[in-house]
Design a protein around this motif. Structure first.
Motif: not given
Ligand SMILES: Cc1cc2nc3c(=O)[nH]c(=O)nc-3n(C[C@H](O)[C@H](O)[C@H](O)COP(=O)(O)O)c2cc1C
Length: 197
Positions: A30-46, A76-80
């Motif tokens: 399991a990893a934390t997935l970070a994505t970008v909300d393009p409407a608000f240019v804010r990060p979002s994780v789960r 674009h996305a990131a995983l931790c």
């Protein structure tokens, strides 16, 4: 870790996941997935479950979920990954694309029976979901698929993340905790470096 000896950092991450699993870490993949909300240019994780497939990291997304919407418009996305018992972390950055149906079905087949039923029953887009309705759907799925595996629903898509950067971090090798970096080289292959703390 001797970075110059690691030619396949994605495969190396797979070895860390497997080692974490063998050493008793629950949900080692399991990893934390970070994505970008393009409407608000804010990060979002789960959290998501991730598998290694060749040079990519693959995971499932409900198209109606926040990440499903975000990855559709912003690749674009990131995983931790973090393994608490081992005090190890790996950060991955990259660009995603969709798996074709055949690859997504292959990945779906590797999920546990229970997790396929939960996935089929969940409505991730519902902000205030009806829990009773979810349990009723889950019970129905159990009845329907008590003897055979449930098929992948149309709204569950597989994504693969092709890493451009990986960063391995661990205590134990060095009291000052250096980080081990791998970045995609312009002509292919990987450039590696040790970043002192
Ligand atoms: C251990 C764990 C594994 C999970 N795996 C997944 C997964 O593989 N795919 C998924 O869509 N959600 C998964 N979830 C649920 C997500 O973390 C999240 O709550 C849900 O997908 C909705 O997120 P979003 O609206 O921000 O996209 C998992 C949660 C946990 C705690």
């Amino acid at each position: 870790m001797n970075v110059s000896e690691v030619t396949d950092p994605v495969g190396h991450l797979g070895e860390w996941i497997e080692s974490a699993r063998r050493r008793g870490e629950s949900d080692a993949h399991a990893a934390t997935l970070a994505t970008v909300d393009p409407a608000f240019v804010r990060p979002s994780v789960r959290t998501v479950y991730v598998q290694i497939d060749g040079d990519a990291l693959v995971f499932f997304v409900n198209t109606r979920s926040g990440k499903g919407q975000q990855l559709r418009w912003h690749p674009h996305a990131a995983l931790c990954f973090f393994w608490r018992g081992l005090q190890q972390q790996v950060n991955v950055e990259g660009v995603v694309d969709l798996l074709d149906d055949e690859a997504a079905d292959r990945l779906w087949a590797q999920r546990s029976h229970e997790s396929t039923l939960v996935a089929r029953s969940s409505e991730q887009h519902a902000v205030f979901g009806d829990l009773d309705a979810f349990h009723a759907r889950l019970e129905q799925e159990h009845d329907t698929y008590s003897f055979h595996r449930a098929p992948r629903p149309d709204n569950w898509l597989g994504y693969r993340l092709l890493p451009t950067r990986l960063e391995f971090w661990a205590t134990g090798w060095h009291r000052a905790r250096p980080r081990y970096l791998f970045e995609r080289a312009p002509g292919g292959g990987w450039q590696s470096a040790v970043q002192e703390p």
